[in-house]
Scaffold this motif. Structure first.
Motif, PDB file in Angstrom:
ATOM      1  N   ASP A   1       0.817  -1.222   0.000  1.00 32.50           N
ATOM      2  CA  ASP A   1       0.000   0.000   0.000  1.00 32.50           C
ATOM      3  C   ASP A   1       0.845   1.264   0.000  1.00 32.50           C
ATOM      4  OD1 ASP A   1       1.043  -0.141   2.557  1.00 32.50           O
ATOM      5  OD2 ASP A   1      -0.823   0.447   3.552  1.00 32.50           O
ATOM      6  N   LEU A   2       2.117   1.159  -0.403  1.00 35.50           N
ATOM      7  CA  LEU A   2       3.035   2.291  -0.273  1.00 35.50           C
ATOM      8  C   LEU A   2       3.848   2.455  -1.550  1.00 35.50           C
ATOM      9  CD1 LEU A   2       3.500   4.213   2.128  1.00 35.50           C
ATOM     10  CD2 LEU A   2       5.504   2.829   2.721  1.00 35.50           C
ATOM     11  N   VAL A   3       3.780   3.659  -2.151  1.00 38.17           N
ATOM     12  CA  VAL A   3       4.478   3.966  -3.395  1.00 38.17           C
ATOM     13  C   VAL A   3       5.587   4.970  -3.117  1.00 38.17           C
ATOM     14  CG1 VAL A   3       4.243   4.992  -5.698  1.00 38.17           C
ATOM     15  CG2 VAL A   3       2.425   3.521  -4.784  1.00 38.17           C
ATOM     16  N   LEU A   4       6.772   4.695  -3.661  1.00 37.49           N
ATOM     17  CA  LEU A   4       7.921   5.587  -3.551  1.00 37.49           C
ATOM     18  C   LEU A   4       8.031   6.409  -4.818  1.00 37.49           C
ATOM     19  CD1 LEU A   4      10.551   6.353  -1.953  1.00 37.49           C
ATOM     20  CD2 LEU A   4      11.689   4.516  -3.231  1.00 37.49           C
ATOM     21  N   THR A   5       8.217   7.731  -4.664  1.00 39.43           N
ATOM     22  CA  THR A   5       8.367   8.617  -5.816  1.00 39.43           C
ATOM     23  C   THR A   5       9.181   9.835  -5.400  1.00 39.43           C
ATOM     24  OG1 THR A   5       7.155   9.682  -7.634  1.00 39.43           O
ATOM     25  CG2 THR A   5       6.193   9.893  -5.415  1.00 39.43           C
ATOM     26  N   ALA A   6       9.202  10.870  -6.243  1.00 41.33           N
ATOM     27  CA  ALA A   6       9.944  12.101  -5.946  1.00 41.33           C
ATOM     28  C   ALA A   6       9.036  13.120  -5.269  1.00 41.33           C
ATOM     29  CB  ALA A   6      10.520  12.697  -7.228  1.00 41.33           C
ATOM     30  N   ALA A   7       9.590  13.878  -4.324  1.00 35.98           N
ATOM     31  CA  ALA A   7       8.796  14.859  -3.580  1.00 35.98           C
ATOM     32  C   ALA A   7       8.247  15.960  -4.478  1.00 35.98           C
ATOM     33  CB  ALA A   7       9.637  15.462  -2.460  1.00 35.98           C
ATOM     34  N   HIS A   8       9.013  16.380  -5.477  1.00 37.53           N
ATOM     35  CA  HIS A   8       8.531  17.513  -6.286  1.00 37.53           C
ATOM     36  C   HIS A   8       7.305  17.142  -7.114  1.00 37.53           C
ATOM     37  CE1 HIS A   8      11.240  15.823  -9.510  1.00 37.53           C
ATOM     38  NE2 HIS A   8      10.262  16.265 -10.281  1.00 37.53           N
TER      39      HIS A   8
ATOM     40  N   VAL B   1      12.149  21.126   0.479  1.00 39.56           N
ATOM     41  CA  VAL B   1      11.568  22.438   0.189  1.00 39.56           C
ATOM     42  C   VAL B   1      11.607  22.622  -1.321  1.00 39.56           C
ATOM     43  CG1 VAL B   1      11.765  24.936   0.490  1.00 39.56           C
ATOM     44  CG2 VAL B   1      12.370  23.400   2.379  1.00 39.56           C
ATOM     45  N   LEU B   2      10.487  23.014  -1.909  1.00 35.53           N
ATOM     46  CA  LEU B   2      10.435  23.244  -3.350  1.00 35.53           C
ATOM     47  C   LEU B   2      11.227  24.504  -3.677  1.00 35.53           C
ATOM     48  CD1 LEU B   2       9.127  22.104  -5.950  1.00 35.53           C
ATOM     49  CD2 LEU B   2       7.307  23.796  -5.628  1.00 35.53           C
ATOM     50  N   LEU B   3      12.328  24.327  -4.393  1.00 34.62           N
ATOM     51  CA  LEU B   3      13.234  25.424  -4.731  1.00 34.62           C
ATOM     52  C   LEU B   3      13.296  25.590  -6.245  1.00 34.62           C
ATOM     53  CD1 LEU B   3      16.153  24.584  -2.263  1.00 34.62           C
ATOM     54  CD2 LEU B   3      14.440  26.403  -2.023  1.00 34.62           C
ATOM     55  N   PRO B   4      13.927  26.673  -6.736  1.00 38.17           N
ATOM     56  CA  PRO B   4      14.086  26.813  -8.187  1.00 38.17           C
ATOM     57  C   PRO B   4      14.758  25.581  -8.784  1.00 38.17           C
ATOM     58  CG  PRO B   4      14.700  28.844  -7.085  1.00 38.17           C
ATOM     59  CD  PRO B   4      14.468  27.835  -6.001  1.00 38.17           C
ATOM     60  N   GLU B   5      14.407  25.278 -10.031  1.00 41.89           N
ATOM     61  CA  GLU B   5      14.821  24.031 -10.647  1.00 41.89           C
ATOM     62  C   GLU B   5      16.335  23.856 -10.732  1.00 41.89           C
ATOM     63  OE1 GLU B   5      12.701  24.386 -14.258  1.00 41.89           O
ATOM     64  OE2 GLU B   5      10.855  23.557 -13.435  1.00 41.89           O
ATOM     65  N   ALA B   6      17.098  24.931 -10.803  1.00 45.89           N
ATOM     66  CA  ALA B   6      18.540  24.821 -10.945  1.00 45.89           C
ATOM     67  C   ALA B   6      19.262  24.638  -9.614  1.00 45.89           C
ATOM     68  CB  ALA B   6      19.092  26.059 -11.656  1.00 45.89           C
ATOM     69  N   ASP B   7      18.538  24.564  -8.516  1.00 47.55           N
ATOM     70  CA  ASP B   7      19.149  24.449  -7.189  1.00 47.55           C
ATOM     71  C   ASP B   7      19.334  22.974  -6.830  1.00 47.55           C
ATOM     72  OD1 ASP B   7      19.730  24.441  -4.441  1.00 47.55           O
ATOM     73  OD2 ASP B   7      18.703  26.356  -4.171  1.00 47.55           O
ATOM     74  N   LEU B   8      20.589  22.538  -6.737  1.00 46.70           N
ATOM     75  CA  LEU B   8      20.891  21.136  -6.477  1.00 46.70           C
ATOM     76  C   LEU B   8      20.671  20.727  -5.025  1.00 46.70           C
ATOM     77  CD1 LEU B   8      24.172  20.596  -8.521  1.00 46.70           C
ATOM     78  CD2 LEU B   8      21.877  19.879  -9.117  1.00 46.70           C
ATOM     79  N   THR B   9      20.481  21.681  -4.122  1.00 44.73           N
ATOM     80  CA  THR B   9      20.396  21.334  -2.703  1.00 44.73           C
ATOM     81  C   THR B   9      19.145  20.535  -2.375  1.00 44.73           C
ATOM     82  OG1 THR B   9      19.287  23.431  -2.167  1.00 44.73           O
ATOM     83  CG2 THR B   9      21.699  23.388  -2.045  1.00 44.73           C
ATOM     84  N   ARG B  10      18.146  20.524  -3.245  1.00 42.45           N
ATOM     85  CA  ARG B  10      16.914  19.804  -2.976  1.00 42.45           C
ATOM     86  C   ARG B  10      16.982  18.329  -3.348  1.00 42.45           C
ATOM     87  NH1 ARG B  10      13.095  19.108  -7.236  1.00 42.45           N
ATOM     88  NH2 ARG B  10      14.042  19.552  -9.236  1.00 42.45           N
ATOM     89  N   VAL B  11      17.963  17.942  -4.170  1.00 45.45           N
ATOM     90  CA  VAL B  11      17.954  16.597  -4.740  1.00 45.45           C
ATOM     91  C   VAL B  11      18.029  15.520  -3.657  1.00 45.45           C
ATOM     92  CG1 VAL B  11      19.224  14.970  -6.211  1.00 45.45           C
ATOM     93  CG2 VAL B  11      18.884  17.342  -6.955  1.00 45.45           C
ATOM     94  N   GLY B  12      18.873  15.710  -2.645  1.00 40.14           N
ATOM     95  CA  GLY B  12      19.067  14.688  -1.631  1.00 40.14           C
ATOM     96  C   GLY B  12      17.846  14.384  -0.782  1.00 40.14           C
ATOM     97  N   MET B  13      16.862  15.273  -0.765  1.00 40.27           N
ATOM     98  CA  MET B  13      15.618  15.048  -0.008  1.00 40.27           C
ATOM     99  C   MET B  13      14.401  14.918  -0.920  1.00 40.27           C
ATOM    100  SD  MET B  13      17.922  16.837   1.862  1.00 40.27           S
ATOM    101  CE  MET B  13      17.543  18.578   1.694  1.00 40.27           C
ATOM    102  N   ASP B  14      14.636  14.729  -2.205  1.00 33.54           N
ATOM    103  CA  ASP B  14      13.534  14.708  -3.167  1.00 33.54           C
ATOM    104  C   ASP B  14      12.868  13.329  -3.190  1.00 33.54           C
ATOM    105  OD1 ASP B  14      11.750  15.502  -5.071  1.00 33.54           O
ATOM    106  OD2 ASP B  14      13.197  15.686  -6.703  1.00 33.54           O
ATOM    107  N   LEU B  15      12.283  12.969  -2.052  1.00 25.81           N
ATOM    108  CA  LEU B  15      11.598  11.690  -1.895  1.00 25.81           C
ATOM    109  C   LEU B  15      10.203  11.924  -1.335  1.00 25.81           C
ATOM    110  CD1 LEU B  15      14.166   9.244  -0.226  1.00 25.81           C
ATOM    111  CD2 LEU B  15      13.400   9.237  -2.605  1.00 25.81           C
ATOM    112  N   ALA B  16       9.266  11.072  -1.752  1.00 28.44           N
ATOM    113  CA  ALA B  16       7.916  11.120  -1.195  1.00 28.44           C
ATOM    114  C   ALA B  16       7.355   9.710  -1.129  1.00 28.44           C
ATOM    115  CB  ALA B  16       7.009  12.012  -2.041  1.00 28.44           C
ATOM    116  N   LEU B  17       6.431   9.518  -0.203  1.00 28.42           N
ATOM    117  CA  LEU B  17       5.693   8.264  -0.087  1.00 28.42           C
ATOM    118  C   LEU B  17       4.205   8.540  -0.267  1.00 28.42           C
ATOM    119  CD1 LEU B  17       7.471   6.594   2.967  1.00 28.42           C
ATOM    120  CD2 LEU B  17       7.579   5.842   0.575  1.00 28.42           C
ATOM    121  N   LEU B  18       3.538   7.660  -1.001  1.00 28.37           N
ATOM    122  CA  LEU B  18       2.102   7.749  -1.213  1.00 28.37           C
ATOM    123  C   LEU B  18       1.445   6.538  -0.565  1.00 28.37           C
ATOM    124  CD1 LEU B  18       2.051   8.573  -5.052  1.00 28.37           C
ATOM    125  CD2 LEU B  18       2.458  10.138  -3.144  1.00 28.37           C
ATOM    126  N   ARG B  19       0.506   6.794   0.348  1.00 27.05           N
ATOM    127  CA  ARG B  19      -0.262   5.717   0.953  1.00 27.05           C
ATOM    128  C   ARG B  19      -1.521   5.489   0.110  1.00 27.05           C
ATOM    129  NH1 ARG B  19       1.469   2.337   4.765  1.00 27.05           N
ATOM    130  NH2 ARG B  19       2.090   4.035   6.165  1.00 27.05           N
TER     131      ARG B  19
END
Length: 263
Positions: free
Chosen positions: A56-63, A106-124
């Motif tokens: 019941d759990l899907v892994l995807t990107a946070a953005h 945190v949703l940041l401008p697309e060229a900002d690499l600092t978001r990549v390491g936390m760009d994870l989301a879970l869908l129940r």
């Protein structure tokens, strides 16, 4: 090695040409073992790719949880997961009852690499997917430099069937970012990155964005296990406690694989 300043979210923009190593999984035989990868519909705002890591759990990107035009959060109930979607039919259709991004994302401008390491989301999902042909994938630690990985994704101009990027290499990595020699395309956000471990395909990363290195397309991906553990803990902490049940005091007893294609 220089990453181009223009790094675009995979879920929104014109498509790149398909890479030579992409193989479309058009038939049931070709897609066998990959049915737990599916297309995530985002309430009419496009789509991303995701994969089951539990029934019941899907892994995807946070953005993927945010509207690409306005940056507004897409309501959980507007999302739907189509497991094994291929040519107008899915193995299972499920609505999303809860979507959670990594606590530090945190949703940041697309060229900002600092978001990549936390760009994870879970869908129940609203109901578990318990079908013999749809087996959730185990997750595992990030491969080492030079190891081969593969990606299964949906994308613009190949949205009706998944495609397998069969063999691509880890070009560079740091604790919060991997650069993969994979020519991913728009819609592949959240796509699982696989490595062969102990005879089975396991998810070792998730695609966050595409970029360029010296003019060649690459994929940016999330080193998985540590941020995923924190995200799972946050989702568990939010889950409502179950009401005490009745205690009975007495009573009667009674695979998926990569194939290298010759040039």
């Amino acid at each position: 090695m220089r990453l181009a300043a223009l790094i675009l979210c995979l879920s929104s923009a014109p498509a790149l040409a398909d890479g030579a190593a992409l193989r479309s999984l058009q038939t049931g035989d070709e897609g066998r073992g990959w049915e737990a990868v599916g297309r995530i519909e985002l309430g009419g705002r496009g789509f991303c790719t995701g994969a089951l890591i539990a029934d019941d759990l899907v892994l995807t990107a946070a953005h993927c949880l945010f509207d690409k035009e306005t940056g507004a959060r897409i309501a959980d109930g507007e999302m739907r997961f189509l497991a094994g979607w291929r040519n107008g039919r899915a193995e299972a259709y499920r609505n999303v009852v809860r979507a959670m991004a990594h606590p530090d994302y945190v949703l940041l401008p697309e060229a900002d690499l600092t978001r990549v390491g936390m760009d994870l989301a879970l869908l129940r999902l609203d109901q578990p997917i318990r079908l013999p042909q749809v087996t959730p994938f185990a997750t595992d630690w990030t491969p080492k430099m030079g190891e081969e990985v593969g990606i299964v994704s949906y994308a613009k101009d190949r949205s009706e069937a998944p495609s397998l990027q069969e063999v691509c290499e880890i070009m560079a990595q740091r604790s919060d970012l991997m650069v993969l020699a994979c020519a991913v395309d728009f819609g592949a956000s959240g796509a699982p990155v696989f490595a062969l471990r102990e005879g089975e395909m396991r998810i070792v990363s998730v695609v966050s964005a595409k970029a360029e290195v010296d003019g060649s397309p690459v994929a940016l991906a999330v080193p998985l296990m540590e941020p995923l553990a924190r995200l799972q803990a946050a989702m568990e902490a939010e889950a409502p406690r179950k009401a005490p049940g009745v205690r009975v005091l007495s009573g009667s007893g009674g695979g998926a694989k990569f194939i290298k294609v010759a040039p």
